[in-house]
Design a protein around this motif. Structure first.
Motif, PDB file in Angstrom:
ATOM      1  N   ASP A  97       0.844  -1.195   0.000  1.00  0.00           N
ATOM      2  CA  ASP A  97       0.000   0.000   0.000  1.00  0.00           C
ATOM      3  C   ASP A  97       0.874   1.237   0.000  1.00  0.00           C
ATOM      4  O   ASP A  97       2.079   1.174   0.266  1.00  0.00           O
ATOM      5  CB  ASP A  97      -0.962   0.025   1.198  1.00  0.00           C
ATOM      6  CG  ASP A  97      -0.258   0.030   2.545  1.00  0.00           C
ATOM      7  OD1 ASP A  97       0.475   1.000   2.845  1.00  0.00           O
ATOM      8  OD2 ASP A  97      -0.441  -0.915   3.327  1.00  0.00           O
ATOM      9  N   GLY A 141      -4.964   5.675   2.141  1.00  0.00           N
ATOM     10  CA  GLY A 141      -4.374   4.465   1.585  1.00  0.00           C
ATOM     11  C   GLY A 141      -5.416   3.480   1.095  1.00  0.00           C
ATOM     12  O   GLY A 141      -6.613   3.615   1.385  1.00  0.00           O
ATOM     13  N   PRO A 142      -4.984   2.442   0.360  1.00  0.00           N
ATOM     14  CA  PRO A 142      -5.914   1.497  -0.253  1.00  0.00           C
ATOM     15  C   PRO A 142      -6.611   0.566   0.724  1.00  0.00           C
ATOM     16  O   PRO A 142      -7.556  -0.126   0.330  1.00  0.00           O
ATOM     17  CB  PRO A 142      -5.020   0.707  -1.222  1.00  0.00           C
ATOM     18  CG  PRO A 142      -3.654   0.807  -0.624  1.00  0.00           C
ATOM     19  CD  PRO A 142      -3.583   2.178  -0.025  1.00  0.00           C
ATOM     20  N   TRP A 143      -6.181   0.557   1.992  1.00  0.00           N
ATOM     21  CA  TRP A 143      -6.892  -0.264   2.975  1.00  0.00           C
ATOM     22  C   TRP A 143      -8.318   0.233   3.183  1.00  0.00           C
ATOM     23  O   TRP A 143      -9.138  -0.452   3.768  1.00  0.00           O
ATOM     24  CB  TRP A 143      -6.124  -0.285   4.294  1.00  0.00           C
ATOM     25  CG  TRP A 143      -5.754   1.074   4.819  1.00  0.00           C
ATOM     26  CD1 TRP A 143      -6.531   1.905   5.580  1.00  0.00           C
ATOM     27  CD2 TRP A 143      -4.513   1.764   4.607  1.00  0.00           C
ATOM     28  NE1 TRP A 143      -5.855   3.073   5.854  1.00  0.00           N
ATOM     29  CE2 TRP A 143      -4.617   3.016   5.283  1.00  0.00           C
ATOM     30  CE3 TRP A 143      -3.340   1.456   3.942  1.00  0.00           C
ATOM     31  CZ2 TRP A 143      -3.580   3.946   5.278  1.00  0.00           C
ATOM     32  CZ3 TRP A 143      -2.305   2.383   3.939  1.00  0.00           C
ATOM     33  CH2 TRP A 143      -2.425   3.604   4.601  1.00  0.00           C
ATOM     34  N   GLY A 157       2.360  -1.983   3.889  1.00  0.00           N
ATOM     35  CA  GLY A 157       1.982  -3.320   3.473  1.00  0.00           C
ATOM     36  C   GLY A 157       2.564  -4.383   4.378  1.00  0.00           C
ATOM     37  O   GLY A 157       3.077  -4.097   5.463  1.00  0.00           O
ATOM     38  N   THR A 173      -7.329  -5.460  -1.786  1.00  0.00           N
ATOM     39  CA  THR A 173      -5.975  -5.059  -1.428  1.00  0.00           C
ATOM     40  C   THR A 173      -5.090  -5.116  -2.666  1.00  0.00           C
ATOM     41  O   THR A 173      -5.444  -5.744  -3.665  1.00  0.00           O
ATOM     42  CB  THR A 173      -5.392  -5.975  -0.338  1.00  0.00           C
ATOM     43  OG1 THR A 173      -5.515  -7.347  -0.756  1.00  0.00           O
ATOM     44  CG2 THR A 173      -6.139  -5.779   0.981  1.00  0.00           C
ATOM     45  N   TYR A 187      -4.799   2.857  -7.419  1.00  0.00           N
ATOM     46  CA  TYR A 187      -3.637   2.784  -6.537  1.00  0.00           C
ATOM     47  C   TYR A 187      -2.447   2.136  -7.234  1.00  0.00           C
ATOM     48  O   TYR A 187      -1.291   2.488  -6.961  1.00  0.00           O
ATOM     49  CB  TYR A 187      -3.976   2.044  -5.239  1.00  0.00           C
ATOM     50  CG  TYR A 187      -4.540   2.956  -4.182  1.00  0.00           C
ATOM     51  CD1 TYR A 187      -3.709   3.784  -3.431  1.00  0.00           C
ATOM     52  CD2 TYR A 187      -5.912   3.014  -3.941  1.00  0.00           C
ATOM     53  CE1 TYR A 187      -4.220   4.628  -2.458  1.00  0.00           C
ATOM     54  CE2 TYR A 187      -6.437   3.864  -2.975  1.00  0.00           C
ATOM     55  CZ  TYR A 187      -5.586   4.666  -2.235  1.00  0.00           C
ATOM     56  OH  TYR A 187      -6.104   5.521  -1.271  1.00  0.00           O
TER      57      TYR A 187
END
Length: 425
Positions: A150, A270-272, A308, A347, A368
Motif C-alpha cells: 500500500d 491508503g488502499p486499505w 503493506g 488489497t 492505486y
C-alpha cells in the motif's frame, strides 16, 4: 505451485539454519512419523473483512498438500509485533508471520526471521516489484515475501472536482488553489488533512528529505528541508476550502466519514480503505472515486511511504516445519492467490502478474496501482517505524497551536535521539 530448489538440498540448508539459530524449543513440533507436518500461521489482517479470504486459501493449500496442516491464528495487528517479539525470544513463535514491512529490520537483526534467498518461498522473486523486495531486505538478505502493499494517494471526488472545473493537483500549492475553487463553486470543502506523522511523511519526501538520514546516521527532522515540508503541511489546515485540523481521538474516522459522504472533496488516504470508500454515499458509483499521486513539494518530486505486509518465516522452527512454511509462503504469494485476495479484499497485489483484467476492473485497485511508482521504501533501520511515535505527539500539538513548529520539531528531535542514540543531530 512451483517447487523451487530440490527438497533434499532445501532440507539440508534448513537444518543448518535451524542449528545456527538454536533450533526450536516450542515443544511439540507438529511432526509425526505417519502424519502431516503442522505449521502455525499468525495472520494479522482484519478479522472481519480480510481474514475469511485467507482462511479459504489455507484450506486450498491443505487440499493440495496433504502432508502439511496449517494452524491459522488471527492476531490483532496492534498486538502482533510485541507478541511475536516475546514468542520468538522464547523460541516459541509461529512458523509464518504476516509481518508489517516496518518490522523486518528489527526482527531480522535479532535473528528471528529466516533469510529467504534461494528458497522456494522466493522462487518467483523476479515477479515482485523491486522496491518491495528492497523493503523486505536487511543487510543484503531478503527476510520476507511481499504479500500486500500500500501507499498513500490523493483520493478525490470526481464529481465535485468536475463541478468546480478543477483537475487533480500535482503540487501542494495547486491543492490550495483547487480547494478554494471547489469551496466557491460547490460549497464543499476541498481538502482535509491529517495530523498523523505517517500521513505527513509525503511533505518531507516532497522536499527531498526524511526524519533521519540512515546512511549518514543523522537526525534530519529539524533540517531546513524538513521544516519547509512541515510548514507546507501545517498551511493546509488554514485557508479557503481547507478544513481545520481535527486533534481529537476520532480524527481518522471523522476525516474518512466526511470524504465518503461527500462533505469534503479530497483527502490523503491508503488502499486499505477502498472497500469503505464504496460504502459511502459519494461513491455508490465506484467510478466517482478518483486516485492521484500525492502532490509534489518544492523539490518537484512527489513521494509517499510504502506500507503493506510480508510473509516471513521463523528462524527458530525445525527443518521440516521451515520446509513446509516455505511451501506455504510460496503458495500464498503466488499470482493466483494474490489475484484471489485482491478480488475479495480489495488489497493491492505485490506482483505485476496478479494485476489481471478482472483485478483492475476495480477502480480503486487500478487507481492505486497507478500511484505505486511514487512509493518510497523505508530505510533498513530497525528503529525507523518507532520514529513516528514522537512525531505523532508533536505534530498534534503543532496542528492544534499548542506549540510552534520549531518547538514541536525540537522536542521530536530530542525524543528521536533517544531511539537512535548513535545518530547525530
Amino acid at each position: 505451485m512451483r517447487r523451487g530448489i530440490a527438497a533434499t538440498a532445501l532440507a539440508a540448508s534448513l537444518a543448518l539454519a535451524a542449528t545456527a539459530c538454536g533450533g526450536s524449543d516450542s515443544g511439540d513440533s507438529g511432526d509425526s512419523a505417519d502424519g502431516p507436518v503442522t505449521i502455525t500461521w499468525w495472520d494479522t489482517s482484519n478479522a472481519t473483512n480480510e481474514a475469511p479470504t485467507y482462511q479459504e486459501l489455507v484450506k486450498e493449500f491443505e487440499a493440495a498438500n496433504k502432508d502439511i496442516k496449517v494452524e491459522y491464528v488471527n492476531v490483532p495487528f496492534d498486538q502482533a509485533q510485541n507478541k511475536f517479539d516475546t514468542a520468538a525470544g522464547a523460541k516459541g513463535a509461529p512458523d509464518v508471520l504476516r509481518s508489517e514491512v516496518g518490522w523486518t529490520p528489527a526482527f531480522a537483526k535479532k535473528g528471528f526471521f529466516l533469510p529467504l534467498d534461494g528458497t522456494e518461498a522466493l522462487a518467483d522473486q523476479a515477479k515482485f516489484q523491486p522496491s518491495l523486495i528492497e523493503q523486505a531486505t536487511y543487510e543484503d538478505k531478503v527476510y520476507g515475501v511481499p504479500f500486500t502493499t500500500d501507499t498513500l494517494a490523493l483520493v478525490y471526488n470526481k464529481k465535485l472536482f468536475a463541478d468546480a472545473g478543477v483537475e487533480p493537483p500535482t503540487t501542494w500549492d495547486e491543492l490550495k488553489t483547487a480547494a478554494a475553487t471547489i469551496k466557491e463553486e460547490t460549497g464543499v470543502d476541498g481538502y482535509w488533512g491529517s495530523t498523523s506523522a505517517y500521513y505527513a511523511q509525503s511533505f518531507l519526501y516532497g522536499e527531498g528529505t526524511d526524519t533521519v538520514d540512515a546512511t549518514a546516521k543523522k537526525i534530519t527532522v529539524t533540517s531546513p528541508e524538513a521544516k519547509k515540508g512541515y510548514e507546507t503541511w501545517k498551511s493546509l489546515f488554514d485557508g479557503d476550502g481547507l478544513r481545520k485540523a481535527n486533534t481529537t481521538a476520532e480524527a481518522y474516522s471523522a476525516i474518512q466519514d466526511a470524504f465518503v459522504n461527500g462533505e469534503v472533496a479530497s483527502i490523503i488516504q491508503g488502499p486499505w480503505e477502498i472497500t469503505n470508500f464504496y460504502k459511502g454515499s459519494a461513491f455508490a458509483d465506484k467510478n466517482n472515486l478518483g486516485i492521484a499521486t500525492v502532490p509534489a513539494g518544492s523539490s518537484g518530486e512527489a513521494g509517499a511511504p510504502t506500507g503493506g505486509h510480508n510473509l516471513s518465516v521463523y528462524a527458530g522452527s525445525d527443518a521440516s516445519r521451515q520446509e513446509a512454511a516455505l511451501k506455504f509462503v510460496n503458495f500464498m504469494t503466488s499470482a493466483k492467490s494474490q489475484e484471489t485476495i485482491a478480488l475479495k479484499n480489495s488489497t493491492l497485489p505485490t506482483r505485476d502478474d496478479a494485476y489481471t483484467d478482472q483485478v483492475k476492473a476495480d477502480p480503486g485497485i487500478a487507481g492505486y496501482q497507478g500511484v505505486l511508482a511514487a512509493a518510497q521504501p523505508r530505510p533498513a533501520l530497525p528503529e525507523y517505524s518507532s520514529l513516528w511515535g514522537p512525531l505523532d505527539e508533536e505534530l498534534l500539538a503543532i496542528a492544534g497551536d499548542k506549540k510552534s513548529l520549531d518547538e514541536g520539531l525540537s522536542s521530536a528531535e530530542t525524543a528521536i535521539q533517544k531511539l537512535v542514540p548513535d545518530f547525530t543531530k
